[in-house]
Design a protein around this motif. Structure first.
Motif, PDB file in Angstrom:
ATOM      1  N   GLN A 110       0.694  -1.440  -0.159  1.00  0.00           N
ATOM      2  CA  GLN A 110      -0.516  -0.370   0.286  1.00  0.00           C
ATOM      3  C   GLN A 110       0.497   0.816  -0.045  1.00  0.00           C
ATOM      4  O   GLN A 110       1.838   1.329   0.230  1.00  0.00           O
ATOM      5  CB  GLN A 110      -0.459   0.132   1.293  1.00  0.00           C
ATOM      6  N   THR A 248      -7.821  -0.744   0.316  1.00  0.00           N
ATOM      7  CA  THR A 248      -7.740   0.752  -0.648  1.00  0.00           C
ATOM      8  C   THR A 248      -8.391   1.408   0.817  1.00  0.00           C
ATOM      9  O   THR A 248      -9.972   1.015   0.851  1.00  0.00           O
ATOM     10  CB  THR A 248      -8.607   1.254  -1.660  1.00  0.00           C
ATOM     11  N   SER A 291      -3.054   3.538  -1.366  1.00  0.00           N
ATOM     12  CA  SER A 291      -4.324   1.589  -1.670  1.00  0.00           C
ATOM     13  C   SER A 291      -2.765   1.466  -2.336  1.00  0.00           C
ATOM     14  O   SER A 291      -2.040   1.685  -1.706  1.00  0.00           O
ATOM     15  CB  SER A 291      -5.055   2.709  -3.214  1.00  0.00           C
ATOM     16  N   ASP A 295      -5.347  -2.223  -7.206  1.00  0.00           N
ATOM     17  CA  ASP A 295      -6.875  -2.178  -6.737  1.00  0.00           C
ATOM     18  C   ASP A 295      -7.208  -0.434  -7.240  1.00  0.00           C
ATOM     19  O   ASP A 295      -7.298  -0.517  -8.058  1.00  0.00           O
ATOM     20  CB  ASP A 295      -6.487  -1.625  -5.192  1.00  0.00           C
TER      21      ASP A 295
END
Length: 400
Positions: A110, A248, A291, A295
């Motif tokens: 992420q 996300t 995110s 994604d």
């Protein structure tokens, strides 16, 4: 074009001001009318090769590979890229999550995605339009009586002009810099508007395009008032949950990110700063979302396909009259189809991200970068943002 300045904010406007610089010289290709298949997040060759021969790297992958290597050689601590197209896909995850532990980065790690948050805010606004709760040409003052007293607009400011950065509203990032504010603390939407109020408007609704993050602070107040929820909850309901995007989320939401890239900058004195999850991003309509590269590709493919909004709404967001920036979406020229790529570019302190997809949905790319640690640039001409966008568009134009 304003000069870049050194400080501890972010490069807000760089990529959105450079459409002309991103028109590739390739042409004569015909885009596929179908979206790319959902492929697993692993690096794959564009086409099968005869047994016993070394696979030839396709041209689009070579562009992305060279770009990734260039960034890593320049000091970027992590570069993650995933491209999908009908002629193949390519993905890469290079570098480390943190400089302390030095764990190898993964494709599904992420990252802060900065201004890409604006697309999700725009989708939530357009859902209100579809439900008849607002109209694009309504003045924001009709819904937010305090707007007038906070930022003193020159006249009625339409929702359409806020979405497309044509309201003439000053950018609070510039105001913070001028006030000597480091921008490392949490801020409410009202506080962002109040900061922008210290600068002059360049006009009112219908002004020429001028990228200003403050537009989305006003829109955040609108969606929060009409939905009765905070912005993170609205984005989650409108954008994240319908697609099952498990990685996300809004900064500050629980549970927090589990596999986060750390983005670093250096002070003018040379000290290393870790900008991961700094309070400034919490609830922010222009920097708040976290995110992953997969994604982001899933999200923009679904948006382009019409999963989140109606075809009519999507056509309005894409309308050619908006030129380089539509309603919550960056536009970049697609030489394969003589159409456009749509998406967004996001830059915040220590990080950069990008997601673009062709109008027909056949080609898309997403990137996340933990940038080389240096005194951060704020301004409208960040060369690293322009370089990222050019690499993405060049690769997409080679995958016709």
């Amino acid at each position: 074009m304003h000069p870049a300045v050194h400080g501890s904010g972010s490069s807000r406007l760089a990529a959105a001001m450079a459409a002309a610089a991103l028109v590739a010289s390739l042409g004569g290709c015909t885009g596929d009318t179908d979206p790319p298949d959902q492929l697993s997040p692993t690096a794959q060759s564009a086409a099968p090769t005869p047994t016993g021969t070394t696979p030839r790297t396709p041209a689009y992958a070579s562009v992305l590979e060279e770009y990734s290597q260039h960034l890593r050689a320049g000091g970027a601590t992590a570069v993650i890229i995933q491209m999908k197209s009908r002629v193949g896909q390519w993905s890469s995850a290079e570098g480390v999550r943190t400089l302390e532990a030095r764990e190898p980065v993964q494709l599904t790690d992420q990252s802060h995605v900065g201004d890409i948050t604006m697309t999700m805010v725009a989708v939530s606004v357009m859902k209100l339009v579809e439900e008849g709760k607002v109209r694009l040409d309504d003045a924001i003052q009709e819904y937010l009586p305090d707007f007038e007293s906070i930022i003193k607009p020159p006249g009625p400011i339409t929702i359409r002009s806020l979405l497309s950065h044509r309201s003439g509203m000053p950018d609070y990032w510039v105001s913070l810099y001028e006030m000597g504010d480091a921008g490392d603390h949490s801020m409410t939407h009202e506080q962002r508007l109040a900061a922008a109020a210290t600068s002059r408007w360049t006009g009112g609704s219908g002004s020429l395009y001028s990228y200003s993050s403050t537009n989305y602070s006003a829109l955040a107040l609108l969606v929060e008032k009409l939905r009765g929820k905070d912005l993170g909850a609205v984005i989650r309901a409108d954008n994240v949950e319908p697609l099952g995007l498990r990685d996300t989320l809004m900064t500050g939401d629980e549970p927090g990110p589990q596999r986060m890239l750390h983005g670093y900058t250096r002070t003018e004195a040379g000290a290393l700063e870790d900008n991961t999850l700094i309070p400034f991003h919490k609830g922010s309509p222009d920097t708040g979302m976290i995110s992953t590269v997969p994604d982001l590709n899933t999200y923009f493919a679904a948006l382009q396909k019409g999963t989140l909004l109606t075809k009519q709404t999507l056509e309005e967001m894409h309308h050619p009259k908006y030129e380089q920036f539509g309603l919550g979406l960056v536009r970049r020229y697609d030489s394969c189809s003589n159409n456009d790529y749509f998406g967004h570019i996001g830059v915040v302190r220590g990080y950069a991200a990008l997601a673009l997809i062709s109008a027909d949905g056949s080609r898309q790319v997403a990137m996340a970068v933990a940038r080389d640690p240096r005194p951060d640039l704020i301004g409208f001409d960040d060369p690293q943002s322009l370089e990222m966008t050019k690499a993405a568009v060049d690769a997409l134009n080679l995958a016709c």
